[in-house]
Write a protein that holds these residues in place. Structure first.
Motif, PDB file in Angstrom:
ATOM      1  N   PHE A 262      76.676  31.415  43.584  1.00  0.00           N
ATOM      2  CA  PHE A 262      76.476  31.488  45.023  1.00  0.00           C
ATOM      3  C   PHE A 262      76.763  32.918  45.475  1.00  0.00           C
ATOM      4  O   PHE A 262      77.883  33.411  45.334  1.00  0.00           O
ATOM      5  N   ALA A 263      75.754  33.607  45.963  1.00  0.00           N
ATOM      6  CA  ALA A 263      75.939  34.972  46.450  1.00  0.00           C
ATOM      7  C   ALA A 263      76.686  34.946  47.771  1.00  0.00           C
ATOM      8  O   ALA A 263      76.362  34.159  48.660  1.00  0.00           O
ATOM      9  N   THR A 264      77.701  35.791  47.877  1.00  0.00           N
ATOM     10  CA  THR A 264      78.488  35.848  49.108  1.00  0.00           C
ATOM     11  C   THR A 264      78.579  37.284  49.593  1.00  0.00           C
ATOM     12  O   THR A 264      78.378  38.232  48.836  1.00  0.00           O
ATOM     13  N   GLY A 265      78.915  37.422  50.834  1.00  0.00           N
ATOM     14  CA  GLY A 265      79.281  38.724  51.358  1.00  0.00           C
ATOM     15  C   GLY A 265      80.706  39.016  50.915  1.00  0.00           C
ATOM     16  O   GLY A 265      81.401  38.150  50.368  1.00  0.00           O
ATOM     17  N   VAL A 266      81.153  40.237  51.132  1.00  0.00           N
ATOM     18  CA  VAL A 266      82.497  40.645  50.739  1.00  0.00           C
ATOM     19  C   VAL A 266      83.212  41.165  51.980  1.00  0.00           C
ATOM     20  O   VAL A 266      82.665  41.983  52.718  1.00  0.00           O
ATOM     21  N   THR A 267      84.430  40.692  52.175  1.00  0.00           N
ATOM     22  CA  THR A 267      85.212  41.121  53.328  1.00  0.00           C
ATOM     23  C   THR A 267      86.544  41.700  52.873  1.00  0.00           C
ATOM     24  O   THR A 267      87.017  41.423  51.772  1.00  0.00           O
ATOM     25  N   VAL A 268      87.115  42.496  53.746  1.00  0.00           N
ATOM     26  CA  VAL A 268      88.510  42.914  53.611  1.00  0.00           C
ATOM     27  C   VAL A 268      89.193  42.456  54.894  1.00  0.00           C
ATOM     28  O   VAL A 268      88.763  42.807  55.994  1.00  0.00           O
ATOM     29  N   ILE A 269      90.223  41.630  54.725  1.00  0.00           N
ATOM     30  CA  ILE A 269      90.985  41.124  55.855  1.00  0.00           C
ATOM     31  C   ILE A 269      92.154  42.091  56.051  1.00  0.00           C
ATOM     32  O   ILE A 269      92.916  42.341  55.123  1.00  0.00           O
ATOM     33  N   THR A 270      92.286  42.644  57.252  1.00  0.00           N
ATOM     34  CA  THR A 270      93.342  43.617  57.522  1.00  0.00           C
ATOM     35  C   THR A 270      94.237  43.145  58.654  1.00  0.00           C
ATOM     36  O   THR A 270      93.802  42.387  59.531  1.00  0.00           O
ATOM     37  N   THR A 271      95.479  43.595  58.621  1.00  0.00           N
ATOM     38  CA  THR A 271      96.417  43.274  59.685  1.00  0.00           C
ATOM     39  C   THR A 271      97.478  44.358  59.755  1.00  0.00           C
ATOM     40  O   THR A 271      97.545  45.239  58.894  1.00  0.00           O
ATOM     41  N   ARG A 272      98.297  44.266  60.769  1.00  0.00           N
ATOM     42  CA  ARG A 272      99.401  45.214  60.969  1.00  0.00           C
ATOM     43  C   ARG A 272     100.672  44.420  61.163  1.00  0.00           C
ATOM     44  O   ARG A 272     100.721  43.492  61.977  1.00  0.00           O
ATOM     45  N   LEU A 273     101.708  44.790  60.416  1.00  0.00           N
ATOM     46  CA  LEU A 273     103.001  44.121  60.525  1.00  0.00           C
ATOM     47  C   LEU A 273     103.774  44.638  61.730  1.00  0.00           C
ATOM     48  O   LEU A 273     103.433  45.678  62.296  1.00  0.00           O
ATOM     49  N   ALA A 274     104.833  43.933  62.092  1.00  0.00           N
ATOM     50  CA  ALA A 274     105.644  44.317  63.245  1.00  0.00           C
ATOM     51  C   ALA A 274     106.223  45.718  63.095  1.00  0.00           C
ATOM     52  O   ALA A 274     106.398  46.429  64.090  1.00  0.00           O
ATOM     53  N   ASP A 275     106.492  46.152  61.857  1.00  0.00           N
ATOM     54  CA  ASP A 275     107.052  47.493  61.631  1.00  0.00           C
ATOM     55  C   ASP A 275     105.981  48.580  61.603  1.00  0.00           C
ATOM     56  O   ASP A 275     106.261  49.737  61.340  1.00  0.00           O
ATOM     57  N   GLY A 276     104.715  48.211  61.862  1.00  0.00           N
ATOM     58  CA  GLY A 276     103.619  49.172  61.903  1.00  0.00           C
ATOM     59  C   GLY A 276     102.884  49.347  60.588  1.00  0.00           C
ATOM     60  O   GLY A 276     101.868  50.028  60.529  1.00  0.00           O
TER      61      GLY A 276
ATOM     62  N   GLY B 146      77.739  36.436  40.608  1.00  0.00           N
ATOM     63  CA  GLY B 146      77.899  36.430  39.170  1.00  0.00           C
ATOM     64  C   GLY B 146      78.913  37.452  38.668  1.00  0.00           C
ATOM     65  O   GLY B 146      78.744  38.016  37.600  1.00  0.00           O
ATOM     66  N   GLY B 147      79.949  37.708  39.464  1.00  0.00           N
ATOM     67  CA  GLY B 147      80.981  38.653  39.080  1.00  0.00           C
ATOM     68  C   GLY B 147      80.611  40.115  39.281  1.00  0.00           C
ATOM     69  O   GLY B 147      81.343  41.000  38.839  1.00  0.00           O
ATOM     70  N   GLN B 148      79.500  40.394  39.982  1.00  0.00           N
ATOM     71  CA  GLN B 148      79.042  41.761  40.183  1.00  0.00           C
ATOM     72  C   GLN B 148      78.798  42.041  41.668  1.00  0.00           C
ATOM     73  O   GLN B 148      78.376  41.156  42.410  1.00  0.00           O
ATOM     74  N   PHE B 149      79.047  43.292  42.071  1.00  0.00           N
ATOM     75  CA  PHE B 149      78.710  43.718  43.405  1.00  0.00           C
ATOM     76  C   PHE B 149      77.263  44.172  43.441  1.00  0.00           C
ATOM     77  O   PHE B 149      76.750  44.693  42.459  1.00  0.00           O
ATOM     78  N   GLY B 150      76.620  43.993  44.574  1.00  0.00           N
ATOM     79  CA  GLY B 150      75.230  44.417  44.734  1.00  0.00           C
ATOM     80  C   GLY B 150      74.900  44.523  46.206  1.00  0.00           C
ATOM     81  O   GLY B 150      75.772  44.475  47.060  1.00  0.00           O
ATOM     82  N   SER B 151      73.611  44.653  46.492  1.00  0.00           N
ATOM     83  CA  SER B 151      73.160  44.725  47.876  1.00  0.00           C
ATOM     84  C   SER B 151      71.824  43.998  47.995  1.00  0.00           C
ATOM     85  O   SER B 151      71.184  43.684  46.997  1.00  0.00           O
ATOM     86  N   LEU B 152      71.416  43.758  49.202  1.00  0.00           N
ATOM     87  CA  LEU B 152      70.133  43.111  49.458  1.00  0.00           C
ATOM     88  C   LEU B 152      69.001  44.083  49.177  1.00  0.00           C
ATOM     89  O   LEU B 152      69.123  45.271  49.451  1.00  0.00           O
TER      90      LEU B 152
END
Length: 167
Positions: A25-39, A160-166
């Motif tokens: 199943f081909a999926t998009g790739v995300t990076v989830i980011t956040t900031r802690l209370a200490d910055g 399939g374990g590889q990065f690619g593009s459309l």
């Protein structure tokens, strides 16, 4: 007439086989980011992202119960889901590498609530951490989107374990 079974049938495959099947199943790739209370900024690579609802605007992603970052994301009120563009495979690998400091090289700007948005992403969604559901060996996070943007850049794809593009 079909009857509904109260339980799932016994599996005839192992975890490795299941993982290989999911890899088709081909999926998009995300990076989830956040900031802690200490910055301090934190982030992780995830391909388990999906829309849930348009009204209210809801999205979901999941995180392994064993992830070191579980307390970070269960304890924070907000996070940003960055949909990586086709030219950002290096960021997907960097944010997935244990012990690496992705913030030393990643270019970002801050959202209105002070959370990092990766520059060059195809889209991003700033989310309120609305709810969490433990299921199997993961926790499903449902975020209510407070702000989002997108660009015409093609997304990064994982298959399939590889990065690619459309195209």
């Amino acid at each position: 007439m079909h009857t509904i079974s109260p339980r799932a049938a016994e599996r005839s495959f192992d975890t490795a086989h299941f993982r290989q099947a999911l890899g088709q199943f081909a999926t998009g790739v995300t990076v989830i980011t956040t900031r802690l209370a200490d910055g301090t900024f934190r982030g992780l690579t995830a391909s388990s992202f999906n829309s849930v609802s348009l009204d209210p605007p809801l999205v979901l992603w999941s995180l392994s119960n064993n992830a070191n970052s579980m307390p970070i994301f269960t304890g924070n009120s907000h996070y940003v889901i960055n949909v990586l563009s086709a030219s950002q495979a290096h960021l997907a690998k960097l944010f997935a590498t244990r012990g690496a400091d992705p913030w030393a090289t990643a270019e970002y700007e801050l959202s209105r609530t002070g959370h990092p948005i990766l520059k060059g992403a195809s889209a991003w969604f700033e989310c309120h951490n609305r709810s969490r559901y433990p299921e199997g060996d993961h926790v499903i996070f449902v975020g209510e989107v407070e702000l989002c943007e997108f660009s015409p850049s093609p997304p990064l794809i994982f298959h399939g374990g590889q990065f690619g593009s459309l195209g």
